[in-house]
Design a protein around this motif. Structure first.
Motif: not given
Length: 288
Positions: A245-273
């Motif tokens: 219903y809404f096509e994923l961008p062609e470069d999705y697999q390339d950008t995915k880790p950088i977008y996941q990085l934000f949430y990993l930084l959040v977890h790093l800052n809340i829960f630690g190392e």
């Protein structure tokens, strides 16, 4: 607590007899309760010593998602804007959970929600991601918004907390400065839930998907989808159904880790190392 709950119910004009008050799981941040009166059942979140807009932005996010007509959210009956150390409550519709497979309807509904757009990126007011304050301003550029308010915000928090320093800090700063090399500048500014992990959606007894606990923003829909793949909790065919219903961008697999990085930084800052190695691996992969 019972007295506070009764006083809160009066704010929604429910003065009927309270039949039951039960503590329920609702995350680490709030106390959550199932409350049944002679009038109806409720889901009530309670917190104290929180910012005055803590429940307001959650209620506004639920309203914006509801207005799309794309996917169900709990109806909001009342929220407090506390002053100082006062208790605050968010009163919502109680929705009974079911066990039906909602993979097709979840993917379809989220895809339709993401097709509701703005002309800019961000949200124009601060929200929260987990227990951390999330600054937001409107920006005409997604790369500017993502580098400044998402990665940059977590960098600032991490430096203050001591979770980001040394080589990790240098690499993150380098990535922020080069962000336009890795993510699109002007993707469609989709309405995003903003905190869509497996615990923030549920299925009703009728098999209807429901979104809860939003941290709303307008941004690249791939940002939202990247988080759904980080910690699991979604049906195996969810992305396939979404892509219909809404096509994923062609470069999705390339950008995915950088977008996941934000949430990993959040977890790093809340829960630690424990989240540090994942953060470092992504940073090293992109900026060496």
């Amino acid at each position: 607590m019972e007295l506070f709950i009764r006083e809160t119910l009066e704010k929604v004009n429910d003065t009927s007899a309270v039949r039951s008050i039960k503590s329920v799981s609702g995350g680490d941040i709030n106390q959550s309760f199932y409350v049944e009166t002679d009038h109806r059942p409720y889901f009530i979140k309670i917190n104290e010593k929180v910012a005055s807009h803590f429940f307001q932005v959650e209620a506004e996010g639920l309203r914006l998602i509801k207005e799309t007509g794309a996917i169900r959210v709990p109806e909001v009956f009342h929220y407090d804007c506390p002053d100082g150390d006062e208790k605050a409550a968010l009163v919502m519709e109680w929705i009974e959970k079911g066990s039906s497979d909602a993979s097709h309807s979840l993917g379809k509904s989220l895809a339709h929600m993401h097709q509701h757009t703005s002309v800019k990126y961000g949200f124009g007011k601060p929200t929260f991601v987990g227990e951390l304050n999330q600054p937001n301003e409107w920006s005409p550029s997604w790369t500017d918004y993502y580098s400044r308010y998402r990665l940059g915000g977590q960098l600032e928090t991490g430096v203050t907390k001591g979770t980001i320093s040394g080589v990790r800090e240098e690499r993150l700063k380098k990535l922020i400065n080069r962000i336009e090399e890795f993510i699109p500048e002007n993707p469609k500014p989709s309405l995003l839930h903003g905190d869509l992990w497996g615990g923030n959606w549920m299925t009703t007894r009728d098999g209807e998907p429901v979104l809860i606990d939003p941290s709303i923003l307008y941004g690249d829909h791939a940002f939202e989808l990247a988080f759904t793949e980080l910690f699991g909790g979604f049906p195996s065919n969810f992305l396939d159904q979404y892509n219909t219903y809404f096509e994923l961008p062609e470069d999705y697999q390339d950008t995915k880790p950088i977008y996941q990085l934000f949430y990993l930084l959040v977890h790093l800052n809340i829960f630690g190392e424990m989240y540090g190695p994942q953060v470092d691996r992504i940073l090293k992969n992109y900026v060496g």
